[in-house]
Design an enzyme around this catalytic site. Structure first.
Site, PDB file in Angstrom:
ATOM      1  N   GLY A  43      15.940  36.885  -9.625  1.00 48.08           N
ATOM      2  CA  GLY A  43      15.610  35.498  -9.309  1.00 48.08           C
ATOM      3  C   GLY A  43      15.937  35.211  -7.866  1.00 48.08           C
ATOM      4  O   GLY A  43      15.503  35.925  -6.981  1.00 48.08           O
TER       5      GLY A  43
ATOM      6  N   LYS B  68      14.477  20.245  10.550  1.00 46.69           N
ATOM      7  CA  LYS B  68      14.885  21.170  11.611  1.00 46.69           C
ATOM      8  C   LYS B  68      13.787  21.239  12.673  1.00 46.69           C
ATOM      9  O   LYS B  68      12.624  21.504  12.354  1.00 46.69           O
ATOM     10  CB  LYS B  68      15.131  22.564  11.010  1.00 46.69           C
ATOM     11  CG  LYS B  68      15.507  23.627  12.021  1.00 46.69           C
ATOM     12  CD  LYS B  68      15.682  24.972  11.332  1.00 46.69           C
ATOM     13  CE  LYS B  68      15.900  26.091  12.342  1.00 46.69           C
ATOM     14  NZ  LYS B  68      15.955  27.413  11.694  1.00 46.69           N
TER      15      LYS B  68
ATOM     16  N   LEU C 249      15.462  40.650   0.125  1.00 47.53           N
ATOM     17  CA  LEU C 249      16.459  41.640   0.527  1.00 47.53           C
ATOM     18  C   LEU C 249      16.153  43.022  -0.039  1.00 47.53           C
ATOM     19  O   LEU C 249      16.629  44.018   0.497  1.00 47.53           O
ATOM     20  CB  LEU C 249      17.844  41.178   0.057  1.00 47.53           C
ATOM     21  CG  LEU C 249      18.315  39.829   0.616  1.00 47.53           C
ATOM     22  CD1 LEU C 249      19.666  39.452   0.032  1.00 47.53           C
ATOM     23  CD2 LEU C 249      18.377  39.863   2.141  1.00 47.53           C
TER      24      LEU C 249
END
Length: 508
Positions: free
Chosen positions: A13, A78, A332
């Site tokens: 997840g 941002k 990742l």
């Protein structure tokens, strides 16, 4: 594998897994059976609280209401990144999300700015001619589209990564994605092709699929643990291999930008959210111990820490193949680049976008897989060079770490780009790079790399005319920035989270 893809299994997840699930459910959900398996026992890394403007396209793809998204993820807006102490201690500059100036008769603005600055001399700050920079330092934000020659305000978000995953999990569930709780203990492969056929959980459940998306984090359960795709290690250029992260109480109005401050053996991040401030220290353990990094991080927080510092270990680089057989790695599991330019979420997004573009409806085609791998690794290489430039273009030599990065070799692709700019002020622009001219200019000039000359045609313009143009542009930006509300006020009115409402109520 010439087999129609009907069932997809997402392993893991977190942001990557749920971003993939949400995008597939929205675009192909009616023709696919989508499953996601994750384990509460393993948890998520939660990397990537700051984003860059392409996230708006992802949200548009999903049809997400912006106010709902901002409120439920405790997000703030941002406008770019402030870099503190990178060129030298005491110096700072801004990497904004928009252009500085505008082209004049097809010549990029920075040539005119260089010609003007060389004639008048003194201190310089190139990005003061950029709307996002001016608004950021005034603490202002609002929706501001372009008007004729006047620039609009570009933006991205800073959000809680755990809440972001939860938000997308709910979105995906509403669109038919099936979630499975469980820890995978084994992987089954076809005896001849080697394609993954199923994953098996600790309690004996077996989940079959036609296409598997590996979002299992650094370990790369399928892409590495099963298929052994190998890893390209870039530590020789980006030696950071550790990070400690800790949230702290927010103590001031939220700033519309992320801050990256250069430190003795790396850098720290500061990401302001509605309910807290995210902080971390990215460093190389060759030059700083974990305990020292924790101590130094805790010493530079705005407010009281809300948890014990958490350690992450990583190797900068990428899988040699991010798509192999019927497994595609995202997040990742596909690789890691330090979050200096907030690219973690973007790399997940771009991987998903490409997967949708190349989707193997009728089976896995080797040429499609090869093209996907080339495109993804092109992104990694572009970002890698951009990150290395932050270290190589610096005057700092005050610690062993900074002397090491000053002395290290750099990739030929980066050396060529820097040399061309230094000698001619010309920029290399390679399609479809993520970081284009605007970003390279902000960082190269912010770090102190100024070209020896500007274009000769620009040099013939009268000094008074150049000065007048610069002055008018600067005044126009000031006026547009002053027309915006304060960032804190905008968030409070537009999309306050439950945490922010409680804070507002307690403050009276």
């Amino acid at each position: 594998m010439q087999q129609t893809i009907r069932k997809i299994v997402i392993v893991g997840g977190g942001s990557a897994g749920w971003m993939a699930a949400a995008a597939l459910a929205k675009t192909l959900g009616e023709s696919l059976d989508i499953h996601l398996i994750e384990s509460e026992e393993i948890g998520i890394v939660g990397v990537g609280e700051a984003t860059i403007p392409p996230i708006l396209k992802y949200n548009d793809l999903l049809g997400i209401d912006e106010a709902t998204f901002v409120r439920e993820t405790n997000a703030t807006y941002k406008l770019g990144i402030e870099f503190v102490d990178w060129r030298a201690k005491g110096h700072s500059y801004f990497h904004p999300f928009g252009h500085s100036g505008r082209e004049i008769e097809s010549f990029p603005f920075h040539h005119y700015w260089l010609a003007d600055w060389r004639r008048r001399g003194g201190e310089y700050d190139y990005t003061q001619f950029n709307l996002e920079t001016v608004a950021a330092y005034k603490g202002r934000f609002g929706y501001l589209p372009a008007e004729g020659d006047k620039p609009g305000l570009n933006y991205a978000f800073q959000f809680d990564a755990v809440l972001y995953a939860k938000f997308l999990r709910n979105y995906s569930a509403e669109r038919g994605v099936t979630r499975h709780e469980g820890r995978i203990v084994s992987v089954e492969q076809h005896p001849e092709s080697g394609f993954v056929t199923a994953v098996v959980t600790a309690d004996g459940r077996r989940l079959e699929g036609d296409l598997f998306i590996d979002c299992s984090g650094f370990r790369g359960l399928l892409i590495e643990g099963t298929l052994n795709c190998g890893y390209e290690d870039w530590s020789r250029w980006l030696p950071m291999n550790s990070a400690v992260a800790v949230p702290c109480e927010r103590v001031a109005d939220i700033t519309p930008y992320t801050r990256a401050t250069a430190r003795e053996a790396g850098w720290t991040w500061r990401i302001p959210l509605q309910h807290r401030t995210g902080n971390g220290y990215v460093f190389s353990d060759q030059f700083l111990s974990v305990e020292d990094a924790k101590t130094r991080l805790l010493g530079c927080l705005d407010g009281a820490p809300l948890a014990e510092p958490r350690l992450l270990k990583f190797v900068t680089g990428h899988r040699k193949r991010v798509w192999d057989k019927n497994v595609v790695a995202l997040g990742l599991a596909s690789g890691f680049l330090e979050p200096l330019e907030s690219t973690a979420i973007h790399l997940v997004q771009s991987g998903i976008t490409r997967l949708l573009a190349f989707f193997p409806k009728t089976g896995i085609v080797p040429s499609v897989v090869a093209q996907y791998n080339r495109d993804v690794l092109f992104d990694y290489n572009n970002i890698k060079d951009f990150l290395i430039a932050h270290y190589k273009i610096s005057e700092r030599d005050d610690t062993p770490f900074w002397r090491w990065v000053q002395a290290m070799e750099m990739p030929d692709s980066l050396k060529e780009r820097l040399d061309m700019f230094r000698e001619t002020a010309l920029l290399i622009a390679r399609e479809p790079e993520l970081f284009r001219e605007t970003s390279w200019l902000a960082v190269m000039m912010g770090q102190g790399l100024l070209p020896k000359t500007s274009h000769p045609i620009v040099e013939t313009i009268e000094a008074a005319d150049l000065r007048l143009h610069m002055s008018r542009w600067r005044k126009m930006l000031e006026s547009r920035a002053d027309s915006l509300p304060g960032h804190e006020d905008y968030v409070r009115r537009f999309a306050p989270s439950a945490d922010l409402k409680m804070r507002m109520a307690s403050a009276g």
